[in-house]
Structures are given as C-alpha cells and as structure tokens.
Design a protein around this motif. Structure first.
Motif: not given
Length: 433
Positions: A310-331
C-alpha cells in the motif's frame, strides 16, 4: 480459493484433538490433586478399558523420593489397578506415578499428587519433575510472536488505517490475522504439552497417550491454557468469517477478545502465582505484554504489509503509528519498571540473581530497539510530515527484527523464577510450573 483456505483451517484446528479411543484414566483414589485427612493404605486407578501392568506400575513417592508403594496388580477384569502403600504421614504431599499397557499396545502414563492433611502440591512440582528448558523458552517466544502478529496488525488496520486500503493490502491483513490466530492456538498446545512433559518425564512419542488432565484442570496454567485455546479458536473463526464474507466489522470483537485473553498469561505466570503477586502486578504484566504485542506487530505490519502493498498509505500509516508507538513505549516502560521494582526489591538483585541478569540482557536489547525507534521518530517522521518519503523499509525491517528479539528475551525471562522477597538468602532456580 477462500473455500480451500477454510477447509485447511478446519483441518488445522481439528487435528490436535483427534486422538480418541485410547486408554484413559477415569478416576483415582485418592483423587488427583486432592487433600485427604486419613493416610490411604492403597492406591486405586480405574481405566475405561482393560489394561495390563508390571509390578511397579504404580509408584507412590515421598517428598524425598522414597518409594512407599508395593507390588501393583489388576482387578475388575483389568479395569482397575491397585497398589498397597504404607508409611504415609500427615502433613506431607505425595507423588503418584503410573504406567499401564492398553489392549491396543499403547502405554499410557501419568503423574498426580495428593496431600495428607495438607493441600496437594501442583503436578508441575511432582517428585522427579524437571524445570523448564530451552524448548519451553522457544515455545513461549513463538507464542509471544504469534500474539504480536495477531494483535498488532489488527490495531494498525482498525485504529491507524481506518478507511479503505488497496485490495492486496487488505488481503495481506486478512491472511496474517487468520494465520497468526491459528498459530496462537497450535503453539499454545505445544507449550502446554512441553510443560506437562517436564513433570511426566516421558519421551515425546509417549505424550499423545499420557494423562494430562491434572495439568489441564488442576493448575492455573492449565485452566488458562484451556480458556485461551477456546478463546483464540473463536478469534480464528471471527477473522476467517470476516475475510470470507467481507464483514470487516468482525475484526473489532476479534481484537477485543484477543486483548482480554492475553490476561491468561499474566494470571498463570509468576506474576499471578508468586506469594507477593497482587491484582496490580497482574494488571501491569498484562499491560506490558499487550503494549509490546501492539508495538512489535505494528512494526511488522508497516514493514511487510503497508510498505510493499500500500504505497499510497505509507505516510499516513507511519505518522499514525508513530503517535501510537509513543503511548505504547510509555506503557511498556512504566509497567516494566513497576514489575522490576516488585520482583527485585534490592538493586543488587540485578547482578546477583539469575532473574536480574536476564532482565539486564532484556533491557539492553530494548534499549537498542527504542533507540532505533527514536531515530525513526526524530528523523523519518518529520520528513514524511513534510511530504518527502525517505527510503525506510529496510530500517523498519531491522527495527521489527530487534523487537522480535525483545520478545525472545521476554520469553526466557518469563520462565525464570524471580528471587524470593523475604529476609532469607536469595536462591534462584528455573521454575517447575
């Protein structure tokens, strides 16, 4: 094609339970994992089919390994086996090891415990039982990895990529979810059998005919195994139906049920059975494992599903997961720090105990993974946010690989007993249950 996949899945789920029609231990006196008030004078086992036995078919062992039973014999047309027993004292737990030969030539065997005036020891602590081995570590790692590949991609698809995705990517999410759910079931079965075999002390070839009932129904580990096997079977069915019938909304109950079932590992592990365990330690362990599963599985999704399919979704997926990853790492960090403080109350426990040294190794690997993730967050994320797309897939694969190694370290650590929290000198051994 989808019907062929459905047939294959049904076969995979049914085959592990197909061993029927063999000799089964129907009852015992004393009952398995029971407490009796009066020391018994004989041990009686009753089977569903006639059996033959040797003179040492039943062995009753004192806690120090002394054999307290006499010559075994059959009665009731071979349906029952008796062995006299003597010198049993009140206030002690005893181990019963047995083996019989069925008319089909198979030789079922089993082990159970009972207590005279006290609670029976768990079967994983039967006399002669061994501790966990590298096989148990490998099975636990495979289970952690399968959970990550199930939960992480579901979170990415439902929370990060909420809209439509290219057909190839959608199919990839479907395939990964179904396969991962089936792996959770099958790997869980393997892990259960390996844990039972440590207590039974039987060759692998004999395990299909062994009596595993005391482990499945009389221990927290076994009860959690049964609940998780049934639960993830339902998850597999939900994901399969969601794929075949294009009912994508069924992924939500599959995700919720999967996250809830992870608690079985927390309730049946050290954090659930140690004397100092509390609801808070169980909850912290559950949160730690769920956050790690979403983090690892999410990285795999980005590297192997989104980027190539899904090349067209790379930017949205990476940025969205980056925000989620911050919460995950904190937990993960907060829950892990709390558990470390509970299990290692003294700083010296980090380098003086086996558990502490394994924890240091895990922390070192986690530090590598988090540093890798920080580079992505600080360097790649701003470029994607600005509309540029750096070549990052190989780096994502590398971070995902290190994250899977973190799960391996966690699996090994799970099978190592924390040091006792008291004033006695700490002696750390590999657990037997």
């Amino acid at each position: 094609m989808k019907r062929a996949i459905l047939g294959f899945v049904v076969i995979v789920l049914v085959v592990p339970s197909s061993a029927l029609g063999h000799v089964i231990l129907e009852s015992s006196e004393p009952a398995t994992q029971s407490r009796v008030d009066v020391p018994p004078t004989e041990i009686r086992l009753r089977f569903n089919q006639p059996v033959t036995v040797s003179s040492g078919a039943i062995q009753v062992l004192a806690p120090d390994g002394t054999v307290l039973s006499g010559t075994a014999r059959t009665t009731d047309g071979g349906l029952a086996v008796l062995a006299p027993v003597s010198r049993l004292a009140r206030g002690a737990g005893y181990t019963v090891r047995w083996r019989a030969i069925g008319e089909d030539g198979h030789s079922p065997a089993g082990v159970f415990t009972f207590g005279v005036g006290v609670a029976a020891p768990p079967p994983t602590e039967a006399v002669g039982a061994s501790g966990t081995t590298w096989r148990d570590d490998l099975a636990r790692w495979a289970l952690f990895a399968a959970l990550a590949l199930l939960i992480g991609p579901l979170v990415v698809r439902l929370l990060v990529l909420r809209g439509a995705v290219p057909e190839r990517a959608e199919r990839g999410f479907h395939v990964l979810g179904v396969v991962a759910a089936i792996l959770v079931v099958d790997v869980g079965i393997v892990g259960f059998v390996l844990r039972a075999s440590n207590a039974l002390q039987l060759p692998i070839a004999d395990l299909p005919y062994a009596d595993l009932q005391p482990f499945a129904e009389k221990t927290r580990f076994g009860i959690a195994f049964l609940a998780m096997t049934l639960g993830f079977g339902i998850v597999s069915a939900l994901l399969l139906v969601a794929w075949i019938l294009d009912r994508l909304e069924l992924r939500w109950p599959a995700l919720v049920l999967s996250v809830a079932l992870v608690s079985g590992l927390s309730l049946s592990g050290h954090q659930g059975t140690e004397p100092n365990s509390t609801r808070l330690t169980e909850a912290a362990d559950w949160l730690h494992l769920v956050a790690a599963s979403v983090w690892v599985g999410g990285l795999v999704s980005l590297a192997f599903l989104v980027w190539p399919l899904a090349p067209s979704l790379r930017r949205a997926a990476f940025l969205g997961f980056a925000r989620l990853a911050t919460v995950l790492v904190g937990a993960m960090v907060l829950a892990g720090a709390y558990l470390a403080l509970v299990r290692l109350p003294e700083p010296s426990d980090l380098w003086e105990t086996v558990y502490g040294r394994f924890l240091l190794v895990k922390l070192a690997i986690v530090a590598i993974a988090l540093t890798w993730g920080a580079v992505h967050h600080l360097v790649v994320r701003p470029r994607l946010a600005a509309g540029r797309e750096p070549a990052v897939r190989r780096s994502l694969v590398g971070e995902a690989t290190v994250a899977l190694v973190v799960l391996l370290a966690a699996a090994v650590l799970t099978n190592v007993a924390p040091p006792p929290v008291d004033d006695a000198p700490a002696t750390v051994v590999r657990p037997t249950g």
